[in-house]
Design an enzyme around this catalytic site. Structure first.
Site, PDB file in Angstrom:
ATOM      1  N   ILE A  13       0.933  -1.200   0.026  1.00  0.00           N
ATOM      2  CA  ILE A  13      -0.061   0.099  -0.027  1.00  0.00           C
ATOM      3  C   ILE A  13       0.898   1.290  -0.016  1.00  0.00           C
ATOM      4  CG2 ILE A  13      -1.930   1.310   1.053  1.00  0.00           C
ATOM      5  CD1 ILE A  13      -2.914  -1.468   2.246  1.00  0.00           C
ATOM      6  N   ASP A  32      11.417   2.732   5.659  1.00  0.00           N
ATOM      7  CA  ASP A  32      10.975   1.273   5.699  1.00  0.00           C
ATOM      8  C   ASP A  32      12.141   0.617   6.335  1.00  0.00           C
ATOM      9  OD1 ASP A  32       9.939  -1.475   5.305  1.00  0.00           O
ATOM     10  OD2 ASP A  32       8.340  -0.529   3.966  1.00  0.00           O
ATOM     11  N   ALA A  35      10.967  -5.029   7.444  1.00  0.00           N
ATOM     12  CA  ALA A  35      10.527  -6.178   8.282  1.00  0.00           C
ATOM     13  C   ALA A  35       9.367  -7.031   7.610  1.00  0.00           C
ATOM     14  CB  ALA A  35       9.859  -5.585   9.454  1.00  0.00           C
ATOM     15  N   GLY A  37       7.805  -5.043   4.371  1.00  0.00           N
ATOM     16  CA  GLY A  37       8.112  -4.392   2.783  1.00  0.00           C
ATOM     17  C   GLY A  37       9.048  -4.994   2.079  1.00  0.00           C
ATOM     18  N   SER A 119      -7.769  -0.527  10.493  1.00  0.00           N
ATOM     19  CA  SER A 119      -8.023  -1.879   9.760  1.00  0.00           C
ATOM     20  C   SER A 119      -9.635  -1.909  10.293  1.00  0.00           C
ATOM     21  CB  SER A 119      -7.164  -2.930  10.296  1.00  0.00           C
ATOM     22  OG  SER A 119      -7.706  -4.064  10.198  1.00  0.00           O
ATOM     23  N   TYR A 143      -3.806  -8.098  16.736  1.00  0.00           N
ATOM     24  CA  TYR A 143      -3.686  -6.937  15.728  1.00  0.00           C
ATOM     25  C   TYR A 143      -4.926  -6.003  15.699  1.00  0.00           C
ATOM     26  CZ  TYR A 143      -3.632  -5.253  10.913  1.00  0.00           C
ATOM     27  OH  TYR A 143      -3.864  -4.616   9.726  1.00  0.00           O
ATOM     28  N   LYS A 147      -4.732  -1.982  16.079  1.00  0.00           N
ATOM     29  CA  LYS A 147      -4.923  -1.078  15.166  1.00  0.00           C
ATOM     30  C   LYS A 147      -6.001  -0.087  15.877  1.00  0.00           C
ATOM     31  CE  LYS A 147      -2.724  -1.772  11.543  1.00  0.00           C
ATOM     32  NZ  LYS A 147      -2.097  -0.662  10.641  1.00  0.00           N
ATOM     33  N   ASN A 172      -9.845  -5.391   4.015  1.00  0.00           N
ATOM     34  CA  ASN A 172      -9.019  -6.138   2.907  1.00  0.00           C
ATOM     35  C   ASN A 172      -8.737  -5.788   1.668  1.00  0.00           C
ATOM     36  OD1 ASN A 172     -10.725  -7.897   5.004  1.00  0.00           O
ATOM     37  ND2 ASN A 172      -9.294  -9.404   4.443  1.00  0.00           N
TER      38      ASN A 172
HETATM   39  C1  UD1 Z   1      -7.784  -8.651   8.516  1.00  0.00           C
HETATM   40  C2  UD1 Z   1      -8.685  -7.355   8.154  1.00  0.00           C
HETATM   41  C3  UD1 Z   1      -8.152  -6.491   7.160  1.00  0.00           C
HETATM   42  C4  UD1 Z   1      -6.707  -6.315   7.322  1.00  0.00           C
HETATM   43  C5  UD1 Z   1      -5.996  -7.578   7.474  1.00  0.00           C
HETATM   44  C6  UD1 Z   1      -4.267  -7.415   7.701  1.00  0.00           C
HETATM   45  C7  UD1 Z   1     -10.759  -8.414   9.008  1.00  0.00           C
HETATM   46  C8  UD1 Z   1     -12.054  -8.630   8.706  1.00  0.00           C
HETATM   47  N1  UD1 Z   1      -9.895  -7.789   8.030  1.00  0.00           N
HETATM   48  O1  UD1 Z   1      -7.657  -9.384   7.318  1.00  0.00           O
HETATM   49  O2  UD1 Z   1      -8.933  -5.565   7.126  1.00  0.00           O
HETATM   50  O3  UD1 Z   1      -6.111  -5.643   6.221  1.00  0.00           O
HETATM   51  O4  UD1 Z   1      -6.471  -8.345   8.462  1.00  0.00           O
HETATM   52  O5  UD1 Z   1      -3.893  -8.469   7.716  1.00  0.00           O
HETATM   53  O6  UD1 Z   1     -10.457  -8.503  10.125  1.00  0.00           O
HETATM   54  N2  UD1 Z   1      -7.642 -17.757   4.453  1.00  0.00           N
HETATM   55  C9  UD1 Z   1      -7.684 -18.808   4.083  1.00  0.00           C
HETATM   56  N3  UD1 Z   1      -6.700 -19.320   3.325  1.00  0.00           N
HETATM   57  C10 UD1 Z   1      -5.384 -18.829   3.244  1.00  0.00           C
HETATM   58  C11 UD1 Z   1      -5.291 -17.513   3.987  1.00  0.00           C
HETATM   59  C12 UD1 Z   1      -6.390 -17.007   4.467  1.00  0.00           C
HETATM   60  O7  UD1 Z   1      -8.986 -19.284   4.041  1.00  0.00           O
HETATM   61  O8  UD1 Z   1      -4.580 -19.254   2.880  1.00  0.00           O
HETATM   62  C13 UD1 Z   1      -8.847 -17.036   4.962  1.00  0.00           C
HETATM   63  C14 UD1 Z   1      -8.564 -16.315   6.378  1.00  0.00           C
HETATM   64  O9  UD1 Z   1      -8.923 -17.309   7.563  1.00  0.00           O
HETATM   65  C15 UD1 Z   1      -9.783 -15.208   6.458  1.00  0.00           C
HETATM   66  C16 UD1 Z   1      -9.918 -14.856   4.986  1.00  0.00           C
HETATM   67  O10 UD1 Z   1      -9.285 -15.875   4.249  1.00  0.00           O
HETATM   68  O11 UD1 Z   1     -10.941 -15.941   6.791  1.00  0.00           O
HETATM   69  C17 UD1 Z   1      -9.093 -13.664   4.766  1.00  0.00           C
HETATM   70  O12 UD1 Z   1      -7.869 -13.751   5.466  1.00  0.00           O
HETATM   71  P1  UD1 Z   1      -6.725 -12.622   5.142  1.00  0.00           P
HETATM   72  O13 UD1 Z   1      -6.423 -12.107   3.823  1.00  0.00           O
HETATM   73  O14 UD1 Z   1      -5.421 -13.071   5.894  1.00  0.00           O
HETATM   74  O15 UD1 Z   1      -7.265 -11.333   5.950  1.00  0.00           O
HETATM   75  P2  UD1 Z   1      -8.198 -10.877   7.150  1.00  0.00           P
HETATM   76  O16 UD1 Z   1      -7.576 -11.595   8.281  1.00  0.00           O
HETATM   77  O17 UD1 Z   1      -9.523 -11.055   6.921  1.00  0.00           O
END
Ligand code: UD1
Length: 330
Positions: A13, A32, A35, A37, A119, A143, A147, A172
């Site tokens: 970002i 930066d 860590a 980036g 977040s 986390y 935030k 996200n």
């Molecule tokens: C969260 C925040 C988001 C933030 C991010 C930073 C929420 C709703 N969102 O994202 O705003 O920017 O942290 O890291 O809290 N998953 C899988 N398989 C994988 C990886 C992830 O199924 O290999 C699933 C996770 O369990 C989750 C979803 O995909 O349910 C999204 O995961 P991820 O992309 O890591 O983001 P959040 O944890 O939702």
């Protein structure tokens, strides 16, 4: 022309905001510590920016970085829910202590405004959808707590010291250049690279969890608007940055099957600790006060992102050229 400091400029970002500012003819300084980036994210703009390798926990380095700066975009973080569950102290240092250090430096340097990367995780697992900024936050993971704490520091520095701050709750964010290589990487960067390689992605839980996935260009636009909006509209305030639409992980997987050509099923594993089930934003506040309007849809953003990762996966032309002097094509 104003001078902008971007913390975490090597991140996906931070580097995207930097390119947008440069396109507008603005001056950019970045810090930066790499860590999370990546140097390659700023390799193409390194000669156009002033870059300092530094940790934002280092107050002296932050004081130097903030000197003569007009606006700060604070993007540096360890952005991961599961990583924070494993290492809450590390998450707190990078996501809270470092924020306070930056705010002190920005305040003392007379910075005009700090725009902060908060977040959507701050909302937690409250059942109400969509999430509106006036709702009581209920963070689950360390986390999310970090935030939210930093958001409150932003508001506090406005109320106590008059430093203009704006917190943007990112939902996200995804797009080209997001790092897919860590187990903590965002799900779309991971799934796209895995599926393009023909590898099976793993869904944590049943795949019915939903997210308001937001394309990077929308987040960059929100940052520029937050920087320029009248103080009376935005200072000391919090805004959702999202699209106002949610998709489940399984639906996303099926769209990605079409875009990547991966035809196999996903693997399933246990739901992740600290995970939020559903996430969807009400973006009316950002529309009203920032003039924000997401211009790139989820589908279009996903298409552009897959194309970018596909280009990265393709061998460079030079790799295909014969090593002898004969027959090299132009
Ligand atoms: C969260 C925040 C988001 C933030 C991010 C930073 C929420 C709703 N969102 O994202 O705003 O920017 O942290 O890291 O809290 N998953 C899988 N398989 C994988 C990886 C992830 O199924 O290999 C699933 C996770 O369990 C989750 C979803 O995909 O349910 C999204 O995961 P991820 O992309 O890591 O983001 P959040 O944890 O939702």
């Amino acid at each position: 022309m104003s001078l902008h400091l971007i913390t975490g400029i090597g991140g996906f970002i931070g580097s995207s905001i930097a390119r947008a500012l440069l396109d507008r003819g603005e001056q950019v300084r970045g810090v930066d510590n790499f860590a999370t980036g990546r140097r390659e994210n700023i390799a193409g703009i390194l000669n156009l920016i002033e870059f300092r390798e530094a940790d934002i926990l280092d107050l002296d380095a932050m004081r130097q970085a903030c000197a003569a700066v007009d606006y700060v975009f604070h993007e540096a973080a360890i952005p991961s829910v599961p990583k924070s569950v494993l290492d809450p102290l590390g998450s707190n240092r990078a996501n809270v202590d470092a924020t306070v250090s930056l705010l002190v430096a920005a305040r003392d340097a007379g910075v005009k405004r700090v725009v902060y990367a908060s977040s959507s995780s701050a909302y937690g697992d409250t059942p109400t959808l969509p999430k509106h900024e006036s709702m009581t936050p209920s963070p689950i993971s360390p986390y999310a707590v970090a935030k939210l704490a930093s958001e409150h520091y932003m508001i506090s520095f406005y109320r106590c010291y008059g430093l203009q701050t704006v917190a943007l709750r990112y939902f996200n964010i995804f797009g080209p250049q997001q790092d897919p290589s860590s187990p903590y990487s965002g799900v779309l960067a991971k799934f796209i690279t895995q599926m393009l390689r023909g590898e099976q992605p793993t869904i944590f839980g049943d795949g019915e969890q939903s997210r308001d996935f937001t394309y990077i260009d929308n987040a960059v636009a929100a940052n520029l608007l937050a920087c320029a909006a009248p103080a009376a509209e935005v200072a000391g305030q919090v805004f959702n940055v999202a699209t106002g639409r949610r998709v489940t992980l399984l639906e996303t997987f099926h769209v990605l099957q079409k875009l990547t050509g991966y035809s196999g099923p996903p693997a399933y594993a246990a739901e992740r600790s600290g995970d939020v089930k559903h996430s969807l934003a009400d973006i009316s506040r950002a529309k009203k006060h920032l003039g924000y309007n997401p211009t790139v849809t989820f589908e279009e953003g996903l298409r552009q992102t897959v194309e970018w990762y596909r280009t990265q996966a393709r061998p460079q032309t030079s790799d295909l050229r014969p090593q002898t002097s004969h027959g090299s094509s132009p």
